[in-house]
Scaffold this active site. Structure first.
Site, PDB file in Angstrom:
ATOM      1  N   LYS A  34      -5.218   7.515  22.053  1.00 41.24           N
ATOM      2  CA  LYS A  34      -5.188   6.285  21.266  1.00 41.24           C
ATOM      3  C   LYS A  34      -3.785   5.687  21.220  1.00 41.24           C
ATOM      4  O   LYS A  34      -3.295   5.288  20.167  1.00 41.24           O
ATOM      5  CB  LYS A  34      -5.697   6.565  19.852  1.00 41.24           C
ATOM      6  CG  LYS A  34      -7.135   7.051  19.829  1.00 41.24           C
ATOM      7  CD  LYS A  34      -7.673   7.200  18.436  1.00 41.24           C
ATOM      8  CE  LYS A  34      -9.077   7.711  18.397  1.00 41.24           C
ATOM      9  NZ  LYS A  34     -10.038   7.061  19.224  1.00 41.24           N
ATOM     10  N   CYS A  35      -3.161   5.617  22.371  1.00 39.26           N
ATOM     11  CA  CYS A  35      -1.771   5.162  22.493  1.00 39.26           C
ATOM     12  C   CYS A  35      -1.726   3.910  23.369  1.00 39.26           C
ATOM     13  O   CYS A  35      -2.595   3.708  24.222  1.00 39.26           O
ATOM     14  CB  CYS A  35      -0.965   6.299  23.143  1.00 39.26           C
ATOM     15  SG  CYS A  35       0.758   5.918  23.511  1.00 39.26           S
ATOM     16  N   GLY A  36      -0.718   3.110  23.190  1.00 34.78           N
ATOM     17  CA  GLY A  36      -0.537   1.947  24.052  1.00 34.78           C
ATOM     18  C   GLY A  36      -0.345   2.334  25.509  1.00 34.78           C
ATOM     19  O   GLY A  36      -0.598   1.531  26.411  1.00 34.78           O
TER      20      GLY A  36
END
Length: 181
Positions: A34-36
């Site tokens: 759930k990271c850029g």
């Protein structure tokens, strides 16, 4: 000492010696769902498919230490990676990669390849550097992992060759990988 001195737990729960990767070039990367930077899974898989027959392995180590961006179970992580990015390279159990509880492998990697800074001439490098300076300045101290998707290139003898920060795209490693194959 080389990376072959370490054991790690695969995402399935099986404990393995990294010695099983002896003779292969490696990319070792800490990951999060759930990271850029999560879309880097796609390019990591492309790199893996392009070079695995020539002796490259990519070892993914999910970590929940950066903004709690890997909140699920190991099973959740594996499903997410396979369903969303078609990941077939080896994944390991969720792992601490910085701080007092950092896995010894990641302590070794960061000792061998110190933090060289972010490329603040690039938008993503400037953004991550600014974010950490403002919100988590302690993260910029020392050589520890700074964020998700820090990548380490390891040669066929288990020596750490180069470190690529989160903002560096996996495809940018191609020329360095080819030198090792």
């Amino acid at each position: 000492m080389s990376i072959y001195s370490f054991d790690a737990e695969k995402i399935s729960g099986e404990k393995v010696s990294l010695e099983q990767y002896k003779g292969k070039a490696l990319v070792i990367v800490n990951t999060a769902s759930k990271c850029g930077f999560t879309p880097q899974y796609s390019d990591l898989q492309k790199v893996y498919e392009q070079y695995k027959e020539q002796g490259l392995e990519i070892l993914g180590f999910p970590s929940n230490q950066f903004g709690e961006q890997e909140p699920g179970t190991n099973s959740d992580v594996q499903s997410f990676c396979q369903l969303n990015y078609g990941v077939t390279f080896p994944l390991f159990a969720k792992t601490d990669v910085r701080g007092d509880d950092a896995h010894p492998l990641f302590r070794f990697l960061t000792e061998q390849a110190p933090f060289g800074g972010f490329n603040t001439g690039e938008p993503s490098g400037k953004m991550l550097d600014s974010f950490l300076r403002e919100k988590l300045p302690a993260f910029l101290e020392g050589d520890s992992i700074k964020w998700n998707f820090t990548k380490f290139l390891v040669d066929r003898e288990g020596n750490v060759v180069k470190r690529y920060e989160s903002t560096e795209e996996p495809l940018s490693m191609a020329a360095d990988i080819e030198k090792l194959l």
